[in-house]
Design an enzyme around this catalytic site. Structure first.
Site, PDB file in Angstrom:
ATOM      1  N   ASN A 221       0.846  -1.189   0.000  1.00 59.40           N
ATOM      2  CA  ASN A 221       0.000   0.000   0.000  1.00 59.40           C
ATOM      3  C   ASN A 221       0.887   1.245   0.000  1.00 59.40           C
ATOM      4  OD1 ASN A 221       0.476   0.907   2.852  1.00 59.40           O
ATOM      5  ND2 ASN A 221      -0.330  -1.145   3.231  1.00 59.40           N
ATOM      6  N   ARG A 222       0.253   2.413  -0.069  1.00 55.86           N
ATOM      7  CA  ARG A 222       0.998   3.643  -0.305  1.00 55.86           C
ATOM      8  C   ARG A 222       1.386   4.386   0.971  1.00 55.86           C
ATOM      9  NH1 ARG A 222      -0.177   6.554  -5.019  1.00 55.86           N
ATOM     10  NH2 ARG A 222      -1.248   8.135  -3.820  1.00 55.86           N
TER      11      ARG A 222
END
Ligand code: CTP
Length: 412
Positions: A221-222
Site C-alpha cells: 500500500n501507499r
C-alpha cells in the site's frame, strides 16, 4: 570579549559538549541548529576541548567559547548563559557529566549553566555500554528524567575501538529533530511544557505491510510511515520509552527509539503484541493489509504461452487494532487507531471507532494527492467518550502532538 546570546529574536540554544570522542559529531548538530536560525552558544568542558578545539566551536557558532567561570567575569556568565537560554542540549553527555548534573555539582561553566537554566534541558549520552548500564549511571539518568530533563537513549552500534553495543551518540540530525520539537512545544506551551510521557512506555506501528506473492512480488500500500515516525519522535521528545514497529519505510531509526523491523501483517501483529504487553499506550499508525495471498510461490510466477493469467486467492489478515483493543494487555492501556477514508470520512470514522473498540481514532481523508507521503496532514481525532478534536492542516508532528495531548489525560 564576551558577547550576548539571543541576538535578533532567534531562539537561544546552549550546546554543552562534554569530553567524549563523539564531540566531533556535535559540530554537525551545531551546524544544523545555526543554519535553521538558532542562536547557539557552545559551552564545552575542558576535556571536550581535547577532542574538538575552541577555535572550531567559536567559528561555527559565531560566539566566543570558554570552559570555566573565570572569563568575562563582569558579565557573570555562570548564571547569565543558563538564565537566558531557551534550550540547553548536552551532546555528547558523558557518564561524568550525567553524574555531575544529577548531583548538582558546579565546577565549570557548563555545570553552572545547567544549575541556572530554567528552560528545557536535553541530554544526549554517549559512552561505553558498561558505563551506560552501570547502576550509578542509570540512577543518575532516572534522577534527571524525574526532574524533567529529556535524556535520549543512546543508539546501538560501533563504539570507540572495536566494541559494539549500546552507547553511541544518536545521529546529530535526530538530536536536532528532538531539540526542535522540545523548543516548539515549549514555545506553544508558553514555557510550561513538561516531558509528560516520562516513565511511560508507548508502542507505535508505522509504514505499510507487504504481503508476498512470490520472491519478487508483493501486495502493498501507499503508506510512507511519516506519521508514525512523527509520533515516535514526539513521544521520545516528551520523555517516553518508545517502541516503533516499522514496516517497509526505509527511514533511519529515530534517536532514543527502539525500532523493530517487520515486513508482513502477521509479523507486525507478533511484534506489536509482544511490545504491548507492558505498554501504557499503543498507536496503530501502520497501514496493515487486510488480505494476503493464500499461497506463496517459492519460485517466481512465470507467464506461460497459451495459459490465462493466474488468479490470486486472498485470505484475511488478523485485525490487530481490534484484537489489542478487545484483549488489552493492561486494563488501563490507551489504544489509538488511524482510519484512512476516501468517502463519508466522519461517518465511516465513527463506525470504525465502534467496531475496532479503541479509545481514540485519528480519521483522515486520503486520495491520490492527499496525506500519503506528504509532510503535512489534517485530521479529526474521535474519542470513544464522544470527543471530537479537529486538527487543522499542518506538519505531521503537530498532529502527533495532538494525539499525545489526548492520550496523556487518559493514562492511569
Ligand atoms: N488495522 C489493523 N489490522 C488490520 C487492518 C487495520 O490493526 N488488519 C488498523 C490500522 O493500523 C489502523 C486501523 O486498523 O489503525 C484502521 O485501518 P483501516 O485500514 O482504515 O481499517 P480497516 O479495518 O481496513 O477498515 P475498512 O475495511 O472499513 O477500510
Amino acid at each position: 570579549m564576551g558577547d550576548a546570546v539571543g541576538t535578533g529574536g532567534r531562539p537561544r540554544v546552549v550546546l554543552g559538549v562534554s569530553g567524549g570522542i563523539a564531540a566531533y559529531k556535535a559540530c554537525e548538530l551545531l551546524r544544523r541548529l545555526t543554519e535553521s536560525g538558532h542562536d547557539v552558544k557552545v559551552v564545552p568542558t575542558a576535556s571536550a576541548l581535547n577532542f574538538v578545539g575552541a577555535v572550531t566551536w567559536s567559528a561555527l557558532s559565531g560566539h566566543n567559547v570558554s570552559t570555566e567561570v573565570w572569563s568575562d567575569v563582569h558579565e557573570v556568565p555562570h548564571v547569565r548563559i543558563g538564565q537566558h537560554a531557551d534550550l540547553v542540549v548536552v551532546a555528547p553527555a558523558t557518564a561524568d557529566m550525567l553524574a555531575k548534573a544529577a548531583h548538582g555539582l558546579a565546577d565549570d561553566l557548563l555545570t553552572n549553566t545547567l544549575l541556572t537554566a530554567r528552560c528545557p534541558v536535553v541530554f544526549a549520552p554517549a559512552m561505553h555500554t558498561e558505563m551506560w548500564e552501570h547502576p550509578a549511571t542509570q540512577e543518575n539518568v532516572a534522577t534527571l528524567r524525574r526532574r524533567g530533563a529529556v535524556v535520549i537513549e543512546p543508539a546501538v552500534g560501533r563504539l570507540t575501538g572495536v566494541d559494539t553495543g549500546k552507547g553511541r551518540l544518536p545521529d546529530p540530525g535526530e538530536i536536532f529533530e528532538i531539540c526542535r520539537h522540545v523548543l516548539r512545544r515549549h514555545r506553544l506551551a508558553r514555557g510550561v511544557s513538561a516531558p509528560d510521557l516520562a516513565g511511560r512506555h508507548v508502542v507505535i506501528s508505522a509504514g505499510g505491510t507487504r504481503e508476498p506473492l512470490d520472491p519478487v512480488r508483493y501486495l502493498g500500500n501507499r503508506s510512507s510511515g511519516k506519521q508514525g515516525y512523527a509520533l515516535a519522535r514526539t513521544a521520545a521528545a516528551r520523555g517516553a520509552r518508545v517502541t516503533l514497529v516499522e514496516a517497509n519505510t526505509g527511514f533511519a531509526d529515530p534517536a532514543g527509539v527502539d525500532v523493530v523491523h517487520v515486513g508482513t501483517a502477521v509479523q507486525l501483529r507478533e511484534a506489536v503484541l509482544k511490545a504491548a504487553a507492558d505498554a501504557d499506550a499503543v498507536v496503530m499508525a501502520a497501514a496493515v493489509a487486510d488480505f494476503r495471498p493464500a499461497t506463496y510461490a517459492e519460485g517466481k510466477i512465470k507467464k506461460k504461452d497459451g495459459v490465462e493469467a493466474p488468479v490470486v486467492t486472498l485470505v484475511r489478515n488478523p485485525d490487530i487494532l481490534a484484537e489489542i483493543s478487545a484483549e488489552r494487555a493492561r486494563a488501563d492501556q490507551v489504544i489509538v487507531g488511524f482510519a484512512a477514508e476516501t468517502d463519508d470520512v466522519l461517518a465511516n470514522g465513527r463506525d470504525k471507532l465502534r467496531r475496532k473498540g479503541c479509545d481514540l481514532l485519528v480519521v483522515n481523508e486520503v486520495g491520490e494527492r492527499k496525506t500519503f507521503g506528504a509532510e503535512e496532514n489534517e485530521a479529526v481525532v474521535l474519542a470513544a467518550d464522544g470527543g471530537e478534536t479537529p486538527v487543522p492542516h499542518g506538519p505531521k508532528e503537530a498532529l502527533a502532538d495532538t494525539v499525545w495531548d489526548l492520550v496523556v489525560p487518559r493514562l492511569a
